[in-house]
Design a protein around this motif. Sequence first.
Motif, short mmCIF file in Angstrom:
data_model
loop_
_atom_site.label_atom_id
_atom_site.label_comp_id
_atom_site.label_asym_id
_atom_site.label_seq_id
_atom_site.Cartn_x
_atom_site.Cartn_y
_atom_site.Cartn_z
N ASN A 29 0.82 -1.21 0.00
CA ASN A 29 0.00 0.00 0.00
C ASN A 29 0.85 1.26 0.00
O ASN A 29 1.93 1.28 0.58
N SER A 30 0.32 2.29 -0.63
CA SER A 30 1.00 3.58 -0.61
C SER A 30 -0.02 4.65 -0.22
O SER A 30 -1.07 4.79 -0.84
N GLU A 31 0.30 5.39 0.84
CA GLU A 31 -0.63 6.40 1.34
C GLU A 31 -0.20 7.79 0.89
O GLU A 31 0.97 8.16 1.01
N TYR A 32 -1.17 8.53 0.40
CA TYR A 32 -0.93 9.93 0.04
C TYR A 32 -1.02 10.78 1.30
O TYR A 32 -2.04 10.77 1.99
N ILE A 33 0.06 11.48 1.60
CA ILE A 33 0.05 12.38 2.77
C ILE A 33 0.24 13.81 2.27
O ILE A 33 1.28 14.13 1.69
N PRO A 34 -0.77 14.65 2.45
CA PRO A 34 -0.67 16.03 1.93
C PRO A 34 0.44 16.81 2.64
O PRO A 34 0.71 16.58 3.82
N ASP A 35 1.09 17.71 1.88
CA ASP A 35 2.14 18.56 2.47
C ASP A 35 1.55 19.41 3.58
O ASP A 35 2.14 19.61 4.63
N LYS A 36 0.37 19.97 3.29
CA LYS A 36 -0.32 20.71 4.34
C LYS A 36 -1.82 20.62 4.10
O LYS A 36 -2.26 20.32 2.98
N GLY A 37 -2.59 20.83 5.18
CA GLY A 37 -4.05 20.76 5.06
C GLY A 37 -4.54 19.33 4.94
O GLY A 37 -3.79 18.39 5.19
N GLY A 38 -5.82 19.21 4.57
CA GLY A 38 -6.44 17.87 4.47
C GLY A 38 -6.17 17.25 3.10
O GLY A 38 -5.38 17.75 2.32
N HIS A 40 -6.72 16.49 -0.57
CA HIS A 40 -7.38 17.05 -1.75
C HIS A 40 -7.64 15.87 -2.68
O HIS A 40 -6.70 15.22 -3.14
N PRO A 41 -8.93 15.61 -3.01
CA PRO A 41 -9.23 14.40 -3.79
C PRO A 41 -8.43 14.28 -5.09
O PRO A 41 -7.95 13.19 -5.42
N ARG A 42 -8.28 15.40 -5.80
CA ARG A 42 -7.56 15.29 -7.09
C ARG A 42 -6.07 15.03 -6.90
O ARG A 42 -5.44 14.32 -7.68
N GLU A 43 -5.51 15.62 -5.84
CA GLU A 43 -4.09 15.37 -5.55
C GLU A 43 -3.89 13.90 -5.15
O GLU A 43 -2.90 13.27 -5.55
N ALA A 44 -4.81 13.40 -4.36
CA ALA A 44 -4.73 11.99 -3.94
C ALA A 44 -4.81 11.09 -5.17
O ALA A 44 -4.06 10.12 -5.31
N ALA A 45 -5.74 11.42 -6.09
CA ALA A 45 -5.91 10.61 -7.30
C ALA A 45 -4.64 10.63 -8.15
O ALA A 45 -4.25 9.62 -8.73
N ARG A 46 -4.00 11.80 -8.19
CA ARG A 46 -2.75 11.90 -8.96
C ARG A 46 -1.67 11.00 -8.34
O ARG A 46 -0.94 10.31 -9.04
N HIS A 47 -1.61 11.03 -7.03
CA HIS A 47 -0.68 10.13 -6.32
C HIS A 47 -0.96 8.67 -6.69
O HIS A 47 -0.04 7.93 -7.04
N HIS A 48 -2.25 8.30 -6.68
CA HIS A 48 -2.61 6.91 -6.98
C HIS A 48 -2.17 6.53 -8.40
O HIS A 48 -1.63 5.44 -8.61
#
Length: 338
Positions: A29-38, A40-48
């Motif tokens: 598994n790979s978890e998306y951890i935002p640089d700051k704040g909560g 962001h669905p699109r940023e998480a999707a890009r990570h995926h």
Amino acid sequence: MLILGIECTAHTFGCGVASSDGEILANVNSEYIPDKGGIHPREAARHHANVAPSILKSALSKAGVEIEAVNGIAISLGPGLGPCLRTGATVARALAAYFEKPLIPVNHCVAHIEIAKLICDAEDPLVVYVSGGNTIIAAYAGGRYRVFGETLDIALGNCLDVFARRAGLPHPGGPYIEKLAREGERFIPLPYVVKGQDVSFSGLLTAALKKLDEGERLEDLCYSLQEVAFSMVCEVAERAIAHTMKKELLLTGGVAANRRLQEMLKAVAEEHGATFGVVPHEYARDNGAMIAWTGVLAMKHGITIPLEESFIKPRWRLDAVDVPWVGESEVAAIEEGS
Ligand code: AMP
Ligand code: MG
């Protein structure tokens, strides 16, 4: 039978491989951890999308299988964040189409329960599932997992994370709150909101943030926030176990790691003559293995979905899913006995 499972509902992209005899051959598994704040669905999707090829390769190589050898591709179609679900579904559909494998639709919440049962060797538990995105107290009854309580607004983990962020703690904040709470000396009254069998954390969060702005000691606030929020979950869980008379209580989701919550729910279980189990973090967090294992159970019952119908379901409820594999052993025992 071998099933490849893909998890992609929120912050985690994961691939797991499970066999029909309940062996987990891989869980990467790979978890998306935002640089700051909560999140962001699109940023998480890009990570995926970025990590998907390497996570898939790594899971298959850990399992020691070629993708040609798997019997189906299980995908978590919901509930979750649209952009994340779409990314995972695209990967799963592409694999299913290219390698001519059946696609198996899996509900993320059902998967949390099934992996909890497998790993803790439980048969028919009351499950308390508390994570960053979900707060659900559920148990099996009449062909489905029924919801015996849930949050009316934000999830327990989210409540802790938002409070932690505003207090200047790193993300995710749950573990930091737990640590600070141990240094708490004074209980600060905060709104305790249970409505019927449901809980609400948003007013509690607002009140805790207000106290923070007023300069209350952070350790005391962390302690009070935990005591109030966890007591709410315990109250609902206790009524659910009293009503259903289940003999096992399982705690899962990211917040399951919290020792204080474990201690409180263990007391509830003991009070009602039930065993208590905590799902280990590897399988309590969002993960690919739980999707693979639920895929195995579904596939045994011929549950697959044509590619053209494999829409994502961001609001797919736990209690909307038939789980024909549950209760089979009871049915078999009754038939054998008669
Ligand atoms: P999940 O969404 O299942 O991956 O779980 C992540 C959530 O679990 C986040 O909200 C974390 O803050 C929370 N969490 C992780 N460890 C702890 C802990 N020790 N105490 C409370 N919450 C925790
Ligand atoms: Mg989850």
